[in-house]
Design a protein around this motif. Structure first.
Motif, PDB file in Angstrom:
ATOM      1  N   LYS A   1      11.099  -2.358  -2.552  1.00  0.00           N
ATOM      2  CA  LYS A   1      10.831  -1.591  -1.349  1.00  0.00           C
ATOM      3  C   LYS A   1       9.837  -0.492  -1.668  1.00  0.00           C
ATOM      4  O   LYS A   1      10.018   0.247  -2.640  1.00  0.00           O
ATOM      5  CB  LYS A   1      12.155  -1.000  -0.847  1.00  0.00           C
ATOM      6  CG  LYS A   1      12.063  -0.325   0.487  1.00  0.00           C
ATOM      7  CD  LYS A   1      13.461   0.097   0.924  1.00  0.00           C
ATOM      8  CE  LYS A   1      13.385   0.934   2.183  1.00  0.00           C
ATOM      9  NZ  LYS A   1      14.689   1.497   2.525  1.00  0.00           N
ATOM     10  N   CYS A   2       8.806  -0.404  -0.862  1.00  0.00           N
ATOM     11  CA  CYS A   2       7.783   0.621  -1.053  1.00  0.00           C
ATOM     12  C   CYS A   2       8.382   1.989  -0.757  1.00  0.00           C
ATOM     13  O   CYS A   2       8.987   2.198   0.288  1.00  0.00           O
ATOM     14  CB  CYS A   2       6.592   0.341  -0.135  1.00  0.00           C
ATOM     15  SG  CYS A   2       5.325   1.608  -0.213  1.00  0.00           S
ATOM     16  N   GLU A   3       8.203   2.921  -1.685  1.00  0.00           N
ATOM     17  CA  GLU A   3       8.754   4.268  -1.527  1.00  0.00           C
ATOM     18  C   GLU A   3       7.937   5.078  -0.514  1.00  0.00           C
ATOM     19  O   GLU A   3       8.372   6.116  -0.065  1.00  0.00           O
ATOM     20  CB  GLU A   3       8.749   5.005  -2.870  1.00  0.00           C
ATOM     21  CG  GLU A   3       9.686   4.411  -3.893  1.00  0.00           C
ATOM     22  CD  GLU A   3      11.055   5.055  -3.884  1.00  0.00           C
ATOM     23  OE1 GLU A   3      11.229   6.058  -4.582  1.00  0.00           O
ATOM     24  OE2 GLU A   3      11.936   4.565  -3.166  1.00  0.00           O
ATOM     25  N   GLY A   4       6.753   4.595  -0.214  1.00  0.00           N
ATOM     26  CA  GLY A   4       5.896   5.309   0.717  1.00  0.00           C
ATOM     27  C   GLY A   4       6.236   5.013   2.164  1.00  0.00           C
ATOM     28  O   GLY A   4       6.514   5.908   2.951  1.00  0.00           O
ATOM     29  N   CYS A   5       6.243   3.729   2.515  1.00  0.00           N
ATOM     30  CA  CYS A   5       6.401   3.365   3.926  1.00  0.00           C
ATOM     31  C   CYS A   5       7.694   2.611   4.217  1.00  0.00           C
ATOM     32  O   CYS A   5       7.993   2.326   5.371  1.00  0.00           O
ATOM     33  CB  CYS A   5       5.197   2.531   4.375  1.00  0.00           C
ATOM     34  SG  CYS A   5       5.078   0.934   3.551  1.00  0.00           S
ATOM     35  N   GLY A   6       8.438   2.258   3.187  1.00  0.00           N
ATOM     36  CA  GLY A   6       9.711   1.587   3.411  1.00  0.00           C
ATOM     37  C   GLY A   6       9.623   0.083   3.589  1.00  0.00           C
ATOM     38  O   GLY A   6      10.632  -0.578   3.778  1.00  0.00           O
TER      39      GLY A   6
ATOM     40  N   GLN B   1      -1.459  -1.545  -5.837  1.00  0.00           N
ATOM     41  CA  GLN B   1      -0.683  -0.665  -4.976  1.00  0.00           C
ATOM     42  C   GLN B   1      -0.542  -1.274  -3.589  1.00  0.00           C
ATOM     43  O   GLN B   1      -1.292  -2.153  -3.197  1.00  0.00           O
ATOM     44  CB  GLN B   1      -1.327   0.721  -4.896  1.00  0.00           C
ATOM     45  CG  GLN B   1      -2.638   0.739  -4.124  1.00  0.00           C
ATOM     46  CD  GLN B   1      -3.170   2.153  -3.920  1.00  0.00           C
ATOM     47  OE1 GLN B   1      -2.845   3.059  -4.665  1.00  0.00           O
ATOM     48  NE2 GLN B   1      -4.000   2.323  -2.914  1.00  0.00           N
ATOM     49  N   HIS B   2       0.426  -0.755  -2.847  1.00  0.00           N
ATOM     50  CA  HIS B   2       0.642  -1.217  -1.481  1.00  0.00           C
ATOM     51  C   HIS B   2      -0.500  -0.684  -0.614  1.00  0.00           C
ATOM     52  O   HIS B   2      -1.022   0.400  -0.877  1.00  0.00           O
ATOM     53  CB  HIS B   2       2.002  -0.677  -1.001  1.00  0.00           C
ATOM     54  CG  HIS B   2       2.484  -1.339   0.243  1.00  0.00           C
ATOM     55  ND1 HIS B   2       2.818  -0.648   1.365  1.00  0.00           N
ATOM     56  CD2 HIS B   2       2.662  -2.654   0.517  1.00  0.00           C
ATOM     57  CE1 HIS B   2       3.199  -1.525   2.312  1.00  0.00           C
ATOM     58  NE2 HIS B   2       3.118  -2.741   1.803  1.00  0.00           N
ATOM     59  N   PRO B   3      -0.894  -1.426   0.420  1.00  0.00           N
ATOM     60  CA  PRO B   3      -1.978  -0.953   1.291  1.00  0.00           C
ATOM     61  C   PRO B   3      -1.747   0.440   1.883  1.00  0.00           C
ATOM     62  O   PRO B   3      -2.713   1.113   2.253  1.00  0.00           O
ATOM     63  CB  PRO B   3      -2.017  -2.001   2.405  1.00  0.00           C
ATOM     64  CG  PRO B   3      -1.505  -3.243   1.767  1.00  0.00           C
ATOM     65  CD  PRO B   3      -0.475  -2.798   0.765  1.00  0.00           C
ATOM     66  N   CYS B   4      -0.502   0.895   1.929  1.00  0.00           N
ATOM     67  CA  CYS B   4      -0.246   2.230   2.483  1.00  0.00           C
ATOM     68  C   CYS B   4      -0.688   3.330   1.515  1.00  0.00           C
ATOM     69  O   CYS B   4      -0.681   4.501   1.858  1.00  0.00           O
ATOM     70  CB  CYS B   4       1.225   2.410   2.854  1.00  0.00           C
ATOM     71  SG  CYS B   4       2.325   2.711   1.463  1.00  0.00           S
ATOM     72  N   GLY B   5      -1.069   2.958   0.283  1.00  0.00           N
ATOM     73  CA  GLY B   5      -1.579   3.945  -0.672  1.00  0.00           C
ATOM     74  C   GLY B   5      -0.565   4.377  -1.712  1.00  0.00           C
ATOM     75  O   GLY B   5      -0.881   5.148  -2.604  1.00  0.00           O
TER      76      GLY B   5
END
Ligand SMILES: [Zn+2]
Length: 65
Positions: A37-42, A17-21
């Motif tokens: 593109k991460c759906e959490g932080c963009g 997973q991305h570090p943003c969780g």
């Protein structure tokens, strides 16, 4: 090894997973390199296609044509 059938605008889960969780990534560019593109932080990253195939775990949402 069989290549997973992913396409533009699909939402996928990666092995890490991305570090943003968040572990939801949208495919925003297809080619020799794949941009997701991460759906959490963009945040977006460019990954060589082979590496993407290895690191992608599954397709969460298949984009309808
Ligand atoms: Zn993120």
């Amino acid at each position: 090894m069989e290549e997973k059938a992913f396409g533009l605008n699909d939402v996928v889960e990666m092995k890490k997973q991305h570090p943003c969780g968040t572990n939801r990534w949208r495919i925003i560019r297809m080619g020799m390199d794949i941009r997701i593109k991460c759906e959490g932080c963009g945040h977006s990253v460019l990954i060589p296609r082979r590496e993407f195939s290895r690191k992608m775990k599954k397709i969460l949402v298949k984009h309808e044509e």
